[in-house]
Design an enzyme around this catalytic site. Sequence first.
Site, PDB file in Angstrom:
ATOM      1  N   LEU A   7       0.154  -5.128   8.067  1.00 25.08           N
ATOM      2  CA  LEU A   7      -0.644  -3.918   7.887  1.00 25.08           C
ATOM      3  C   LEU A   7       0.299  -2.782   7.506  1.00 25.08           C
ATOM      4  O   LEU A   7       1.261  -2.494   8.221  1.00 25.08           O
ATOM      5  CB  LEU A   7      -1.389  -3.564   9.175  1.00 25.08           C
ATOM      6  CG  LEU A   7      -2.267  -2.304   9.123  1.00 25.08           C
ATOM      7  CD1 LEU A   7      -3.466  -2.527   8.216  1.00 25.08           C
ATOM      8  CD2 LEU A   7      -2.725  -1.893  10.517  1.00 25.08           C
ATOM      9  N   GLY A  16       4.880   3.240  -0.107  1.00 32.05           N
ATOM     10  CA  GLY A  16       3.818   2.392   0.442  1.00 32.05           C
ATOM     11  C   GLY A  16       3.238   1.446  -0.582  1.00 32.05           C
ATOM     12  O   GLY A  16       3.015   0.260  -0.304  1.00 32.05           O
ATOM     13  N   SER A 141      13.847   7.945   8.084  1.00 36.80           N
ATOM     14  CA  SER A 141      14.634   8.694   7.102  1.00 36.80           C
ATOM     15  C   SER A 141      16.011   8.953   7.680  1.00 36.80           C
ATOM     16  O   SER A 141      16.183   8.999   8.908  1.00 36.80           O
ATOM     17  CB  SER A 141      13.946  10.033   6.803  1.00 36.80           C
ATOM     18  OG  SER A 141      14.795  10.894   6.058  1.00 36.80           O
ATOM     19  N   TYR A 154      10.412  18.742   8.936  1.00 35.12           N
ATOM     20  CA  TYR A 154      10.377  17.324   8.540  1.00 35.12           C
ATOM     21  C   TYR A 154      11.416  16.537   9.335  1.00 35.12           C
ATOM     22  O   TYR A 154      11.123  15.454   9.865  1.00 35.12           O
ATOM     23  CB  TYR A 154      10.639  17.194   7.043  1.00 35.12           C
ATOM     24  CG  TYR A 154      10.634  15.759   6.559  1.00 35.12           C
ATOM     25  CD1 TYR A 154       9.436  15.071   6.380  1.00 35.12           C
ATOM     26  CD2 TYR A 154      11.822  15.090   6.300  1.00 35.12           C
ATOM     27  CE1 TYR A 154       9.421  13.753   5.953  1.00 35.12           C
ATOM     28  CE2 TYR A 154      11.823  13.769   5.874  1.00 35.12           C
ATOM     29  CZ  TYR A 154      10.617  13.111   5.706  1.00 35.12           C
ATOM     30  OH  TYR A 154      10.609  11.798   5.288  1.00 35.12           O
TER      31      TYR A 154
END
Length: 316
Positions: A7, A16, A141, A154
């Site tokens: 998934l 993605g 990241s 972020y």
Amino acid sequence: MDQKVVLITGCSSGIGLSLAVRIAKDEKKRFMVYATMRNLSKGELLVKAAGRTLGRSLEIKQLDVCDEKSIKACVDSLPERRVDILISNAGMGLIGPIECQTIEEMKTVMDTNFFGLVRLLKEILPDMKARKSGHIVVISSVMGIQGILFNDIYAASKFAVEGFCESLAIQALRFNLKISLIEPGPVVTEFEHKVYEEGMKTDLSKVDKLTADLFTNIYLKNYNQIFSSLGQTPEDIAEHTHKIITMDNPPFRHQTNTLYTPMTTLKYADPHGDLPIDIFYKMVFEHDKVFNASLNFLKLLRWRSRKSFTLDKPQS
């Protein structure tokens, strides 16, 4: 051998999309991929890229990581609610001085990047524990390790993800579960382009002149060069991730960009934490010509390495 159910979130574009297509096209047909996105009307690019895998080893489903009901509905629609490999990829970016950002904007980033992962695991983790089998893969990241100028919120969201997973990994071992953090550096995607475009529109009237100048004439000015020098493609990240999910003993952390690794290594070289901050400061503000020359050199290395970039494939 039964196919493993994968998934993936945030599959409408970028990393993605590449993840979904790469894993669905696995040469040994080991995976059944459920590629999800918040808005199904944005699935055209994935449909085109999926080709013949669509309806075979890849299906597209709706899932909004900010909506618990949406997550539950998606998982309930899977055969036996089974998820063998969860790849948490959905996320959003935000750049600029914090004085110019609202608390609501900051909360939205945290809600998507951090709490989105938490919501997914609250729904999926109990079944994995009951089976004592599963692999949780998080697209994190390098900014979850090393903060970067004007990426305060972020980076904070990715630091939260890293701390959460590091804590959870200890418990996961007891249930025979695997957790892997994939840590790209800059990746050239529509996601990054949108972040840059939004950054260009920042209203700098709420910030002092020096900070506004730093953001406009140093950060934004070098943004595109940094990505062209250090940036990977979404396909690179997908290839690394495919390698990770096919390993018997995948690592907890995996950085995808060897050109960026020396920068994150600075953090581990000094337990006081001063070294990376001091070096980044001098690179940006005191040795800008050296900084730009270094980027050009890295761009050459990246160009030369693209033809030879490979990952060892599992043996047949």
